[in-house]
Design a protein around this motif. Structure first.
Motif: not given
Length: 354
Positions: A1-11
């Motif tokens: 789980x990288x930072x970009x995936x975390x951002x996308x999940x939050x979005x």
């Protein structure tokens, strides 16, 4: 789980909470803080689905969070904002005048405020009797061979139990019973009332006069009630207004709502979020429970929270519950009622992921 995936999940969670519609890659790509292409977002959303954080309700639709997605969002990605001074003033007004509030009315007003502000069902437990001591026990004759045991605790809780005996008691027998109970229970913490202690009292009382043992057994039943947290709900009808919740499951939940008490009792300090999919005690599958403890003089006094659908604005609801439980604790403990944000919240901001 990288930072970009975390951002996308939050979005995805934020957009789904806002719109109630499945979220597609194009909608995420249009957000100002997402600086990657729709194709990259689509690939990451597919990966998040394989990992169990998102799901696709229809083949051609966008995606929605699963309870695992909400869990990760709440625990790692979300930062609830501080309430504004206007919001705090509104909550204070809804609680009522501190000078005239009883504890019961204070909790009732807090539950009503939560129901109105969140459009969800408020849940309250009162565990205060468990942390008080027995201050008075009386036996009141109310009819032929019928007596009522009246028990009062230091926090003002009153419990009573009607007991029918085999024959009427004399004044001396009642006096003996009252003195015996006073010597053995006066000043004893309700939480320390053990079955062993009460069994010894039944045995000792029976040795003196078998006819008095029903009174002691009645006292045992009262003690068990005192050690059980009382659960009340406000705005139960709000559950039926959420189309994503199964109505038959809601009916079963309301009929067996006391089963929720144990789940609330196990809640630790700070804000806790629990999902129906995670707990067998929760019969409403697509639901969430957000709850926090309130205290009196440093001791746990009960829980306050809401039950609603998983798709709820956690950023908004959590600060309400946090503020109200802290305010209740301060008023009940006669402390400084200036409420500060709860820094123990198990959530972190998006800027802390990087």
């Amino acid at each position: 789980m990288n930072d970009r995936k975390l951002q996308i999940l939050a979005a995805v969670v934020d957009e789904y909470v806002r719109t109630g519609e499945p979220v597609g890659s194009k909608a995420v790509a249009q957000l100002s803080h997402i600086n990657v292409s729709a194709a990259t977002i689509r690939n990451d959303m597919a990966a998040l689905e394989q990992m169990g954080y998102l799901e696709q309700p229809h083949t051609s639709a966008g995606r929605v969070p699963t309870f695992l997605g909400y869990r990760l969002y709440i625990d790692r990605l979300m930062t609830p904002p501080d309430l504004s001074d206007e919001e705090k003033a509104r909550l204070d007004e809804m609680l009522g005048d501190e000078e005239t509030l009883t504890e019961e009315l204070l909790i009732q007003n807090a539950a009503t405020a939560l129901t109105e502000l969140t459009q969800c069902t408020a849940v309250v437990t009162n565990s205060a009797p468990r942390f008080s001591v027995i201050s008075k026990v009386e036996v009141i004759p109310t009819g032929k061979r019928l007596y009522v045991i009246l028990l009062i605790t230091s926090n003002g809780s009153i419990k009573n139990k009607a007991c029918r005996l085999e024959f009427d008691l004399s004044h001396e027998q009642l006096e003996f019973f009252t003195k015996y109970i006073e010597e053995n229970l006066s000043g004893v913490s309700v939480n320390e009332l053990s079955d062993e202690m009460l069994d010894k009292m039944v045995t000792a009382m029976s040795a003196y006069m078998v006819s008095l043992s029903p009174l002691v057994k009645g006292l045992c039943e009262i003690s068990a009630d005192l050690k059980t947290e009382e659960l009340t709900m406000s705005g139960e009808d709000k559950l039926f207004s959420h189309s994503e919740l199964d109505k038959m499951e809601i009916v079963r939940f309301i009929e067996h709502k006391n089963e929720l008490t144990e789940l609330l009792t196990d809640t630790f300090s700070g804000i806790q979020v629990k999902f129906g999919a995670e707990n067998n005690s929760f019969v409403i599958g697509n639901s969430s429970l957000i709850v926090s403890k309130y205290r009196k003089d440093g001791k746990e006094a009960g829980s306050l929270g809401i039950i609603g659908p998983m798709r709820i604005n956690y950023k908004k609801v959590i600060p309400y519950i946090d503020y109200l439980t802290q305010k209740i604790s301060a008023i009940m403990s006669e402390e400084d009622t200036t409420v500060k944000p709860d820094l123990s919240l198990p959530v972190f901001g998006e800027d802390e992921i990087h």
